[in-house]
Design an enzyme around this catalytic site. Structure first.
Site, mmCIF file in Angstrom:
data_model
loop_
_atom_site.group_PDB
_atom_site.id
_atom_site.type_symbol
_atom_site.label_atom_id
_atom_site.label_comp_id
_atom_site.label_asym_id
_atom_site.label_seq_id
_atom_site.Cartn_x
_atom_site.Cartn_y
_atom_site.Cartn_z
ATOM 1 C CG ASP A 157 -2.100 0.917 1.068
ATOM 2 O OD1 ASP A 157 -3.206 0.411 0.799
ATOM 3 O OD2 ASP A 157 -1.925 2.149 1.200
ATOM 4 C CE LYS A 164 -18.167 -5.303 -7.287
ATOM 5 N NZ LYS A 164 -17.818 -5.937 -6.055
ATOM 6 C CG PHE A 210 -29.339 -8.312 -0.432
ATOM 7 C CD1 PHE A 210 -28.575 -9.231 0.259
ATOM 8 C CD2 PHE A 210 -28.805 -7.059 -0.669
ATOM 9 C CE1 PHE A 210 -27.299 -8.924 0.694
ATOM 10 C CE2 PHE A 210 -27.517 -6.725 -0.233
ATOM 11 C CZ PHE A 210 -26.770 -7.669 0.447
ATOM 12 C CG ASN A 238 -33.619 -8.084 5.791
ATOM 13 O OD1 ASN A 238 -34.602 -8.706 6.195
ATOM 14 N ND2 ASN A 238 -32.417 -8.623 5.700
ATOM 15 N N GLY A 270 -26.601 1.627 1.732
ATOM 16 C CA GLY A 270 -25.462 2.546 1.827
ATOM 17 C C GLY A 270 -24.175 1.782 1.603
ATOM 18 C CB CYS A 312 -19.840 -1.597 -2.844
ATOM 19 S SG CYS A 312 -18.282 -1.898 -2.022
#
Ligand code: UGA
Length: 442
Positions: A36, A216, A262, A264, A270, A273
């Site tokens: 990094d 993706k 998914f 709920n 938020g 991603c």
């Protein structure tokens, strides 16, 4: 020519994806160098201090560091790597498009290093990039900087990542699928062998660059669509007395064509991603002349959720100027300290504009929240203190600590108003005015 066994692995970019991959691979006895540019971050990680909270990561990192994990800001260490994962961020610009400067910089450096290397490395692009980026941006940089030819001297494979924050280690160890995008070549064969050895029973899809890149966005935008769908429905349910969105989600989720995850309902999606990827896909679609009607609706539905909470609060309290309001949870979801694009942060900003007095509680995200609001709001480590003298509490994040709230916990509230965005307390008999997203009030 065979390429030999993969033993030396480089990972560029130590966010939660890069750190999880480095730690898991090192714990499996690979020689891993995690790189990094942030020197301080590298030194902290070497000492086992994480820049973020992620369950199981600390432990896996510790095991990795005891084995063969090197953390450094010295990029030249990747010169002996058989494979290199690029996991740098692709943040969003103000117009929603992705910012490629970090990935350009990383691939420029990688190119310069493989110029001098004798290895036939494979470079895996894990960073999320819009279709065409690997072919049109990354490959030319790598070939120019290395003076070498892709698929002959080195390999490049688009390898999107599906891991979730708060489950990063589990998802790295047990992914549901592996996508390898690129040309059929000896490098692709080797990549397939590597992943099938690592994850014997996981489906591996081999496709081209642009399809892998699009997968993706398809994945994240479908997840966002599911959430906005259930949130839209929850708004309808809230206006039908006695209706319960969770029962509806549970039953439709039993239909295998829909699936139970998914669904709920809540204050909206938020995190770093889903919002970013929806924006990038909308921007990309517009650019190529496709009107992304559904994606825009998903985004707008998501944006409305917080405004709906503010409207509900005003309906309950009238003018909220100077009224003490408690927010439970600022992390964008439980088991993380990440507040990036958190709906709770957005809500606090809106309430502050209305001059409310805010007190917050979050088991992990207080320090990050302080970086945004400083002295503008109050912070507490105890749920009881957060509720003391409050006129309304809003449950934003479903931390398991909030499951135990009861009449005793709310007894010192000034006015007992509860807005439960996650329906944490829906089954409890509370001596309070209780409103929940997706529950129609009788
Ligand atoms: C998401 C995807 O789930 C991962 O597969 C992907 O790899 C990752 O983005 C990425 O692109 O890196 P993550 O950002 O960790 O993962 O968060 P999610 O678990 O997807 O949650 C996103 C938001 O949706 C949270 O605010 C959460 O509270 C909300 N959500 C999720 C709901 O409101 N309802 C649900 O049913 C599920």
């Amino acid at each position: 020519m065979t390429l030999g066994e993969i033993m030396n692995i480089g990972v560029i970019g130590l966010g939660f994806v890069g750190l999880s991959i480095s730690s898991v691979l090192a714990s499996k006895n690979y020689n891993v160098v995690g790189i990094d540019i942030d020197k301080q971050k590298c030194s902290d990680i070497r000492n086992g201090v994480l820049p973020l909270f992620e369950p199981d990561l600390e432990n896996t990192l510790r095991i990795g560091l005891k084995k063969k994990l090197t953390i450094s800001n010295n990029f030249s260490l990747i010169k002996n790597c058989d494979i290199i994962f690029v996991t740098v961020g692709t943040p969003q610009k103000s117009n929603g498009a992705i910012e490629l400067s970090m990935i350009k910089k990383a691939t420029t450096t990688i190119g310069q290093i493989i110029r001098k290397s004798k290895k036939n490395s494979i470079i895996f692009i894990k960073s999320t990039v819009v279709p065409g980026t690997t072919q049109n941006v990354i490959l030319p940089i790598l070939e120019k900087e290395s003076g070498k030819k892709v698929n002959r001297d080195f390999g490049v494979i688009s390898n999107p990542e599906f891991l979730q924050e708060s489950n990063a280690i589990r998802d790295t160890k047990y992914p549901h699928a592996i996508v390898l995008g690129g040309k059929q070549s000896k490098y692709m064969k080797k990549a397939k062998m590597f992943f099938s050895k690592m994850h014997p029973n996981v489906p591996i899809v081999i496709t081209n660059f642009q399809t892998a890149e699009m997968i993706k966005y398809a994945n994240n935008s479908f997840l966002a669509t599911k959430i906005s769908f259930i949130n839209q429905l929850s708004n309808i349910c809230q206006n039908i007395p006695g209706t319960n969105i969770d029962d509806i989600a549970k039953i439709i989720g039993l239909d295998p064509r829909i699936g139970k995850l998914f669904l709920n309902a809540g204050p909206g999606y938020g995190g770093s991603c889903l919002p970013k990827d929806i924006n990038a896909l909308i921007n990309f679609a517009n650019k190529i002349g496709v009107n992304p009607i559904l994606l825009n609706a998903v985004k707008n539905t998501n944006r409305e959720q917080v405004s709906n909470i503010v409207s509900l609060m005003k309906k309950i309290l009238g003018d909220i100027t100077s009224k003490r309001i408690t927010i439970l949870g600022t992390a964008f979801k439980p088991n993380t300290d990440d507040i990036r694009d958190s709906k709770s942060i957005e809500l606090i900003k809106k309430l502050l504009k209305n001059k409310a007095k805010i007190i917050i509680h979050d088991p992990k995200a207080i320090e990050n929240t302080k970086k945004i609001f400083g002295e503008k709001i109050l912070y507490t480590k105890s749920i009881a203190d957060a509720l003391n003298k409050s006129q309304c509490v809003i449950i934003m994040t479903h931390w398991k600590q909030y499951d135990t709230l009861n009449n005793n916990s709310i007894k010192h509230m000034n006015k007992k108003n509860i807005i439960d965005c996650r329906r944490v307390l829906v089954k409890k008999e509370l001596d309070a005015k209780y409103y929940a997203i997706g529950i129609g009030k009788n």
